[in-house]
Write an enzyme that holds these catalytic residues in place. Structure first.
Site, PDB file in Angstrom:
ATOM      1  N   HIS A 140      15.485   3.828  49.512  1.00  0.00           N
ATOM      2  CA  HIS A 140      14.258   4.617  49.344  1.00  0.00           C
ATOM      3  C   HIS A 140      14.682   5.981  48.783  1.00  0.00           C
ATOM      4  O   HIS A 140      15.798   6.439  49.057  1.00  0.00           O
ATOM      5  CB  HIS A 140      13.625   4.785  50.738  1.00  0.00           C
ATOM      6  CG  HIS A 140      12.272   5.405  50.770  1.00  0.00           C
ATOM      7  ND1 HIS A 140      12.082   6.759  50.649  1.00  0.00           N
ATOM      8  CD2 HIS A 140      11.041   4.863  50.936  1.00  0.00           C
ATOM      9  CE1 HIS A 140      10.772   7.015  50.738  1.00  0.00           C
ATOM     10  NE2 HIS A 140      10.129   5.885  50.918  1.00  0.00           N
ATOM     11  N   ASP A 217      19.242   3.878  57.453  1.00  0.00           N
ATOM     12  CA  ASP A 217      17.833   4.246  57.300  1.00  0.00           C
ATOM     13  C   ASP A 217      16.996   3.119  57.902  1.00  0.00           C
ATOM     14  O   ASP A 217      16.801   2.079  57.280  1.00  0.00           O
ATOM     15  CB  ASP A 217      17.518   4.457  55.812  1.00  0.00           C
ATOM     16  CG  ASP A 217      16.022   4.672  55.558  1.00  0.00           C
ATOM     17  OD1 ASP A 217      15.233   4.641  56.528  1.00  0.00           O
ATOM     18  OD2 ASP A 217      15.655   4.858  54.386  1.00  0.00           O
ATOM     19  N   GLN A 220      12.074   1.004  58.217  1.00  0.00           N
ATOM     20  CA  GLN A 220      11.346  -0.272  58.174  1.00  0.00           C
ATOM     21  C   GLN A 220      11.848  -1.259  59.215  1.00  0.00           C
ATOM     22  O   GLN A 220      11.416  -2.408  59.236  1.00  0.00           O
ATOM     23  CB  GLN A 220      11.486  -0.919  56.784  1.00  0.00           C
ATOM     24  CG  GLN A 220      10.863  -0.126  55.662  1.00  0.00           C
ATOM     25  CD  GLN A 220       9.347  -0.067  55.756  1.00  0.00           C
ATOM     26  OE1 GLN A 220       8.709  -0.923  56.370  1.00  0.00           O
ATOM     27  NE2 GLN A 220       8.757   0.951  55.165  1.00  0.00           N
ATOM     28  N   LYS A 243       5.689   4.565  60.873  1.00  0.00           N
ATOM     29  CA  LYS A 243       6.081   3.222  60.414  1.00  0.00           C
ATOM     30  C   LYS A 243       6.207   2.278  61.605  1.00  0.00           C
ATOM     31  O   LYS A 243       6.608   1.136  61.460  1.00  0.00           O
ATOM     32  CB  LYS A 243       7.419   3.286  59.662  1.00  0.00           C
ATOM     33  CG  LYS A 243       7.445   4.240  58.480  1.00  0.00           C
ATOM     34  CD  LYS A 243       7.120   3.558  57.168  1.00  0.00           C
ATOM     35  CE  LYS A 243       7.042   4.536  56.027  1.00  0.00           C
ATOM     36  NZ  LYS A 243       8.243   4.588  55.214  1.00  0.00           N
ATOM     37  N   CYS A 381       8.675   4.236  46.015  1.00  0.00           N
ATOM     38  CA  CYS A 381       9.764   5.209  46.225  1.00  0.00           C
ATOM     39  C   CYS A 381      11.141   4.567  46.071  1.00  0.00           C
ATOM     40  O   CYS A 381      12.091   4.940  46.774  1.00  0.00           O
ATOM     41  CB  CYS A 381       9.656   5.895  47.591  1.00  0.00           C
ATOM     42  SG  CYS A 381       8.182   6.884  47.789  1.00  0.00           S
TER      43      CYS A 381
END
Ligand SMILES: *Cc1c(COP(=O)(O)O)cnc(C)c1O
Length: 423
Positions: A140, A217, A220, A243, A381
Site C-alpha cells: 500500500h 503492515d 487488512q 479496518k 493506493c
C-alpha cells in the site's frame, strides 16, 4: 466503571447462545439495514473501511455522553474513568494480537501514522547512505512513501520484492535480495488489492537469520485472521481501527519492547515526558513516550471494543464464513464473460479484484452504486502494483464476516446490467 457497562450482551447475535451466531451478527450492524438508491445496501467495500457494530458505537458515544475528559493527568472521577477505559482498550488490543506487554502497544492515528512513526524514529536513527530498505511490489502507498522519503533523505536504496502475475510474492527473489546492507524488511500481511496472504512468519525468519528487523503492515489482516505477533516474530506490526469494525482516526503500532526502548521519541509534547525544563527533557516510559499530546480517546475505546467484538465472534467462525464468500464470489464472477480476476494467490483473504474488457472500473462502480452495491474502484493506493500488472485500475469487492451470498448475487446482477448498458 463506565466502559464495562457497555457489554456485548445488548447485541442480538450474542444473545443467541452465549456465542455469536455469524448470520445474526449482521443485526449488530445498524448501517447494514439501510437502503441506497431505493435498493438494499450490499456493502462490499470492507477493505477500505468496515462497518461498526452496535457495541462499538455505544462505547464510543458513551465516552462522549458520560465521561468525556482528558486522560492520565486528572484526579477527578471522569478523567480516571476515561484513563481506565483507554488503558483497558490497550490491554484488549494487546490480547487481540498477543503482544507480550501492553507497553508494546502504541496508539496512533492509523496504520499510516504507525508506519511513519517507525520511519521517523527507528528509520532516521538506523538507516544511512547506501543502506537498503526492502519492501514488496504489492505494498500500500502507506508502506512505500515513508520509505521513499527516508531513502531520499539518507541516500539509501528502496529495494522491491517482485510478485508474479497471479499476485504471489517471489520468495526466492526475496531471500536473494537480503544482504548486509538491508536495514529493514517492510511487508504487507494481506494485500488490500489482491487479497494475497503473505508468509510473514517465514519472511521474518529469513530476515532474522541476518539480524534484519521486519515491519508487518497488518491493516487488512486483523479483521480476517488470528494475528499472533509473537508467533510471527515480527519487530513491528501496524493496523487501523476502521479496518477492523472500529472508528477512523485510530490505529496501533506494535513494537518489540527492546526496540521501542532504544528508539528516540518522534513527536514532542505533553504526556510523552516525565519532566521538562528549557534545558532538558526527560521522556516518559513506554508506551507514552510515543504518544505526544491528547490522544484519540474515544477512538481508542472504540477500537478496543471492536477487538472485543472480533474475539467474541471468533476467528474460526470468521474464517469459515469469509472463505465461503470468497469461493462463492470467485465462482460467480467467473461466469461473467470478459471478466478477469486480478489476484489468484492460493492463499487469499475475502477480496476479489477484477477487470471487465472494454468497461472502465469507475463506470462499473457508478452503475453498481445505483444498484445498491458498494465496491471500490481505482488503484487502491497500490499504483506500483497496478504498473506491474499492466493495468490502471480494478473493481474490488471485499467481504467481511457479515456479508451474505445474496449480496454477491446482487453484485453479479449489477455487473450483468452494466455489461448490457455498454454493449
Ligand atoms: C488501509 C491500509 C493502510 C492505511 O491505513 P490507514 O487507516 O489509511 O492509515 C495501509 N496498508 C494497507 C494494506 C491498507 O489496506
Amino acid at each position: 466503571m463506565a466502559d464495562s457497562s457497555v457489554s456485548l450482551k445488548g447485541s442480538v447475535a450474542a444473545a443467541a447462545a452465549g456465542t455469536i451466531d455469524i448470520e445474526r451478527c449482521r443485526d449488530d450492524f445498524p448501517v447494514l439495514r439501510r437502503e441506497v438508491h431505493g435498493k438494499p445496501l450490499a456493502f462490499l467495500d470492507n477493505a477500505a473501511s468496515s462497518q461498526m457494530p452496535e457495541p462499538v458505537i455505544r462505547a464510543y458515544t458513551e465516552y462522549h455522553s458520560r465521561y468525556h475528559a482528558n486522560v492520565h493527568r486528572g484526579v477527578h472521577l471522569l478523567s480516571q474513568e476515561a484513563t481506565a477505559a483507554m488503558e483497558g482498550a490497550r490491554e484488549t488490543l494487546r490480547e487481540l494480537i498477543n503482544a507480550r506487554s501492553s507497553k508494546e502497544v502504541i496508539f496512533t492515528s492509523g496504520a499510516t501514522d504507525a508506519i511513519n512513526l517507525v520511519m521517523q524514529s527507528w528509520g532516521r536513527a538506523n538507516v544511512g547512505e547506501g543502506d537498503e530498505i526492502l519492501i514488496s511490489t504489492m505494498e500500500h502507498h502507506s508502506n512505500i512513501v515513508p520509505w521513499r522519503m527516508l531513502c531520499d533523505e539518507k541516500g539509501a536504496k528502496l529495494m522491491v520484492i517482485p510478485v508474479s502475475e497471479d499476485g504471489v510474492l517471489d520468495m526466492e527473489a526475496f531471500a536473494s535480495m537480503l544482504n548486509d546492507r538491508t536495514r529493514l524488511v517492510g511487508i504487507v500481511h494481506v494485500s488490500n488489492t489482491l487479497g494475497t496472504v503473505n508468509p510473514v512468519k517465514e519472511i521474518t525468519r529469513l530476515s532474522h537469520e541476518r539480524g534484519i528487523p521486519v515491519l508487518v503492515d497488518g491493516a487488512q489482516a486483523v479483521s480476517h485472521m488470528k494475528v499472533d505477533v509473537q508467533a510471527i516474530g515480527c519487530d513491528f506490526f501496524v493496523t487501523s481501527g476502521h479496518k477492523m469494525f472500529g472508528p477512523t482516526g485510530i490505529g496501533i503500532l506494535y513494537g518489540k519492547q527492546e526496540l521501542l526502548e532504544e528508539m528516540p521519541p518522534w513527536r514532542g509534547g505533553g504526556d510523552m515526558i516525565l519532566s521538562v525544563s528549557f534545558d532538558e527533557v526527560l521522556y516518559n516510559e513506554l508506551p507514552y513516550k510515543f504518544e505526544a499530546g491528547t490522544p484519540n480517546i474515544s477512538g481508542a475505546i472504540g477500537m478496543g471494543k471492536a477487538a472485543e467484538y472480533i474475539m467474541s465472534v471468533g476467528y474460526d467462525a470468521i474464517h469459515a464464513k469469509e472463505q465461503d464468500l470468497l469461493q462463492y464470489a470467485t465462482e460467480q464472477l467467473q461466469t461473467i464473460e470478459g471478466l478477469k480476476i486480478i489476484g489468484r494467490a492460493p492463499e487469499k483473504s475475502s477480496v476479489v479484484s477484477f477487470v471487465i474488457e472494454g468497461i472502465h472500473p469507475h463506470d462499473i462502480g457508478t452503475i453498481l452504486d445505483l444498484e445498491g452495491v458498494a465496491v471500490r474502484t481505482g488503484h487502491h493506493c497500490t499504483q506500483p502494483l497496478m504498473d506491474r500488472l499492466g493495468i490502471v485500475a480494478t473493481t474490488r469487492a471485499s467481504m467481511a464476516m457479515y456479508n451474505r451470498r445474496e449480496e454477491i448475487d446482487q453484485l453479479v446482477a449489477g455487473l450483468r446490467k452494466t455489461i448490457e448498458m455498454f454493449r
